[in-house]
Design a protein around this motif. Structure first.
Motif, PDB file in Angstrom:
ATOM      1  N   ILE A   1      -9.431   2.500  -3.344  1.00 43.68           N
ATOM      2  CA  ILE A   1     -10.323   1.501  -2.745  1.00 43.68           C
ATOM      3  C   ILE A   1     -10.131   0.157  -3.436  1.00 43.68           C
ATOM      4  O   ILE A   1     -10.028  -0.884  -2.784  1.00 43.68           O
ATOM      5  N   GLU A   2     -10.064   0.165  -4.776  1.00 42.56           N
ATOM      6  CA  GLU A   2      -9.819  -1.066  -5.526  1.00 42.56           C
ATOM      7  C   GLU A   2      -8.469  -1.677  -5.146  1.00 42.56           C
ATOM      8  O   GLU A   2      -8.360  -2.899  -4.989  1.00 42.56           O
ATOM      9  N   LEU A   3      -7.463  -0.827  -5.006  1.00 42.38           N
ATOM     10  CA  LEU A   3      -6.128  -1.291  -4.647  1.00 42.38           C
ATOM     11  C   LEU A   3      -6.136  -1.956  -3.274  1.00 42.38           C
ATOM     12  O   LEU A   3      -5.593  -3.054  -3.094  1.00 42.38           O
ATOM     13  N   ARG A   4      -6.782  -1.327  -2.319  1.00 38.49           N
ATOM     14  CA  ARG A   4      -6.846  -1.906  -0.963  1.00 38.49           C
ATOM     15  C   ARG A   4      -7.604  -3.230  -0.977  1.00 38.49           C
ATOM     16  O   ARG A   4      -7.221  -4.191  -0.313  1.00 38.49           O
ATOM     17  N   HIS A   5      -8.696  -3.274  -1.763  1.00 41.36           N
ATOM     18  CA  HIS A   5      -9.465  -4.517  -1.884  1.00 41.36           C
ATOM     19  C   HIS A   5      -8.600  -5.609  -2.521  1.00 41.36           C
ATOM     20  O   HIS A   5      -8.598  -6.755  -2.068  1.00 41.36           O
ATOM     21  N   TYR A   6      -7.864  -5.236  -3.568  1.00 44.05           N
ATOM     22  CA  TYR A   6      -6.988  -6.188  -4.247  1.00 44.05           C
ATOM     23  C   TYR A   6      -5.938  -6.731  -3.282  1.00 44.05           C
ATOM     24  O   TYR A   6      -5.700  -7.944  -3.228  1.00 44.05           O
ATOM     25  N   ILE A   7      -5.315  -5.841  -2.534  1.00 43.85           N
ATOM     26  CA  ILE A   7      -4.276  -6.261  -1.581  1.00 43.85           C
ATOM     27  C   ILE A   7      -4.862  -7.187  -0.517  1.00 43.85           C
ATOM     28  O   ILE A   7      -4.270  -8.206  -0.162  1.00 43.85           O
ATOM     29  N   ALA A   8      -6.050  -6.861  -0.038  1.00 45.42           N
ATOM     30  CA  ALA A   8      -6.676  -7.671   1.005  1.00 45.42           C
ATOM     31  C   ALA A   8      -7.050  -9.070   0.511  1.00 45.42           C
ATOM     32  O   ALA A   8      -7.088 -10.015   1.302  1.00 45.42           O
ATOM     33  N   ASN A   9      -7.323  -9.180  -0.788  1.00 40.77           N
ATOM     34  CA  ASN A   9      -7.842 -10.445  -1.310  1.00 40.77           C
ATOM     35  C   ASN A   9      -6.881 -11.187  -2.234  1.00 40.77           C
ATOM     36  O   ASN A   9      -7.279 -12.156  -2.883  1.00 40.77           O
ATOM     37  N   SER A  10      -5.637 -10.765  -2.298  1.00 38.23           N
ATOM     38  CA  SER A  10      -4.678 -11.409  -3.194  1.00 38.23           C
ATOM     39  C   SER A  10      -3.523 -11.993  -2.407  1.00 38.23           C
ATOM     40  O   SER A  10      -3.240 -11.579  -1.285  1.00 38.23           O
ATOM     41  N   ASP A  11      -2.854 -12.953  -3.041  1.00 38.39           N
ATOM     42  CA  ASP A  11      -1.669 -13.492  -2.383  1.00 38.39           C
ATOM     43  C   ASP A  11      -0.471 -12.576  -2.680  1.00 38.39           C
ATOM     44  O   ASP A  11      -0.525 -11.718  -3.553  1.00 38.39           O
ATOM     45  N   VAL A  12       0.568 -12.782  -1.933  1.00 41.31           N
ATOM     46  CA  VAL A  12       1.735 -11.904  -2.006  1.00 41.31           C
ATOM     47  C   VAL A  12       2.345 -11.880  -3.405  1.00 41.31           C
ATOM     48  O   VAL A  12       2.735 -10.814  -3.899  1.00 41.31           O
ATOM     49  N   ASP A  13       2.397 -13.019  -4.074  1.00 38.91           N
ATOM     50  CA  ASP A  13       2.982 -13.055  -5.426  1.00 38.91           C
ATOM     51  C   ASP A  13       2.213 -12.162  -6.391  1.00 38.91           C
ATOM     52  O   ASP A  13       2.813 -11.443  -7.190  1.00 38.91           O
ATOM     53  N   ASP A  14       0.883 -12.214  -6.341  1.00 42.29           N
ATOM     54  CA  ASP A  14       0.077 -11.355  -7.210  1.00 42.29           C
ATOM     55  C   ASP A  14       0.239  -9.884  -6.847  1.00 42.29           C
ATOM     56  O   ASP A  14       0.287  -9.023  -7.728  1.00 42.29           O
ATOM     57  N   ILE A  15       0.335  -9.616  -5.559  1.00 42.79           N
ATOM     58  CA  ILE A  15       0.534  -8.230  -5.119  1.00 42.79           C
ATOM     59  C   ILE A  15       1.849  -7.693  -5.679  1.00 42.79           C
ATOM     60  O   ILE A  15       1.904  -6.589  -6.227  1.00 42.79           O
ATOM     61  N   ILE A  16       2.891  -8.492  -5.581  1.00 47.83           N
ATOM     62  CA  ILE A  16       4.203  -8.084  -6.088  1.00 47.83           C
ATOM     63  C   ILE A  16       4.148  -7.844  -7.595  1.00 47.83           C
ATOM     64  O   ILE A  16       4.780  -6.927  -8.108  1.00 47.83           O
ATOM     65  N   LYS A  17       3.383  -8.645  -8.319  1.00 47.32           N
ATOM     66  CA  LYS A  17       3.286  -8.517  -9.777  1.00 47.32           C
ATOM     67  C   LYS A  17       2.473  -7.305 -10.218  1.00 47.32           C
ATOM     68  O   LYS A  17       2.844  -6.613 -11.159  1.00 47.32           O
ATOM     69  N   PHE A  18       1.324  -7.089  -9.577  1.00 48.22           N
ATOM     70  CA  PHE A  18       0.354  -6.154 -10.132  1.00 48.22           C
ATOM     71  C   PHE A  18       0.226  -4.810  -9.409  1.00 48.22           C
ATOM     72  O   PHE A  18      -0.179  -3.824 -10.021  1.00 48.22           O
ATOM     73  N   VAL A  19       0.559  -4.736  -8.149  1.00 48.74           N
ATOM     74  CA  VAL A  19       0.400  -3.485  -7.405  1.00 48.74           C
ATOM     75  C   VAL A  19       1.288  -2.361  -7.953  1.00 48.74           C
ATOM     76  O   VAL A  19       0.829  -1.216  -8.055  1.00 48.74           O
ATOM     77  N   PRO A  20       2.539  -2.641  -8.352  1.00 53.59           N
ATOM     78  CA  PRO A  20       3.342  -1.536  -8.899  1.00 53.59           C
ATOM     79  C   PRO A  20       2.674  -0.835 -10.093  1.00 53.59           C
ATOM     80  O   PRO A  20       2.699   0.397 -10.189  1.00 53.59           O
ATOM     81  N   ALA A  21       2.037  -1.583 -10.976  1.00 48.60           N
ATOM     82  CA  ALA A  21       1.345  -0.968 -12.116  1.00 48.60           C
ATOM     83  C   ALA A  21       0.143  -0.141 -11.648  1.00 48.60           C
ATOM     84  O   ALA A  21      -0.141   0.921 -12.202  1.00 48.60           O
ATOM     85  N   MET A  22      -0.536  -0.632 -10.636  1.00 47.33           N
ATOM     86  CA  MET A  22      -1.678   0.121 -10.100  1.00 47.33           C
ATOM     87  C   MET A  22      -1.207   1.447  -9.487  1.00 47.33           C
ATOM     88  O   MET A  22      -1.813   2.491  -9.705  1.00 47.33           O
ATOM     89  N   ILE A  23      -0.119   1.381  -8.760  1.00 50.39           N
ATOM     90  CA  ILE A  23       0.447   2.590  -8.156  1.00 50.39           C
ATOM     91  C   ILE A  23       0.915   3.552  -9.241  1.00 50.39           C
ATOM     92  O   ILE A  23       0.729   4.766  -9.137  1.00 50.39           O
ATOM     93  N   GLU A  24       1.496   3.022 -10.297  1.00 51.71           N
ATOM     94  CA  GLU A  24       1.964   3.870 -11.399  1.00 51.71           C
ATOM     95  C   GLU A  24       0.795   4.605 -12.052  1.00 51.71           C
ATOM     96  O   GLU A  24       0.921   5.764 -12.441  1.00 51.71           O
ATOM     97  N   GLY A  25      -0.354   3.948 -12.157  1.00 49.91           N
ATOM     98  CA  GLY A  25      -1.545   4.614 -12.696  1.00 49.91           C
ATOM     99  C   GLY A  25      -1.951   5.801 -11.844  1.00 49.91           C
ATOM    100  O   GLY A  25      -2.314   6.868 -12.363  1.00 49.91           O
ATOM    101  N   LEU A  26      -1.880   5.654 -10.543  1.00 49.23           N
ATOM    102  CA  LEU A  26      -2.181   6.774  -9.639  1.00 49.23           C
ATOM    103  C   LEU A  26      -1.145   7.886  -9.796  1.00 49.23           C
ATOM    104  O   LEU A  26      -1.493   9.071  -9.823  1.00 49.23           O
ATOM    105  N   ALA A  27       0.109   7.505  -9.928  1.00 43.07           N
ATOM    106  CA  ALA A  27       1.177   8.492 -10.097  1.00 43.07           C
ATOM    107  C   ALA A  27       1.015   9.249 -11.420  1.00 43.07           C
ATOM    108  O   ALA A  27       1.238  10.468 -11.481  1.00 43.07           O
TER     109      ALA A  27
END
Length: 81
Positions: free
Chosen positions: A31-57
């Motif tokens: 839910i936090e990830l989806r909220h982050y993606i919805a409210n962030s620009d593409v550059d921030d998504i590219i920077k931070f989403v991989p680490a968020m996904i890695e935490g889930l993994a």
């Protein structure tokens, strides 16, 4: 109950608890990830989403490790018999 059976039962109970905890945690993180993606620009998504996904993994890998521990205990039990 034999020691092996008790060990397996204890590990399955630990796994059950961890699945519940991890499942709730993962749901919140998604839910936090989806909220982050919805409210962030593409550059921030590219920077931070991989680490968020890695935490889930990582959480999934910990559950798999617990499954492996149970499999090992069962295999050891087979070898004893």
């Amino acid at each position: 109950m034999s020691d092996l059976k008790k060990s397996i039962d204890r590990k399955v109970e630990e796994l059950s608890q961890k699945i519940g905890e991890t499942g709730c945690w993962q749901a919140r993180k998604v839910i936090e990830l989806r909220h982050y993606i919805a409210n962030s620009d593409v550059d921030d998504i590219i920077k931070f989403v991989p680490a968020m996904i890695e935490g889930l993994a990582d959480a999934q890998r910990r559950l798999v490790a617990m499954h492996d521990q149970i499999r090992l205990l069962v295999w050891l039990g087979k070898e004893e018999n």
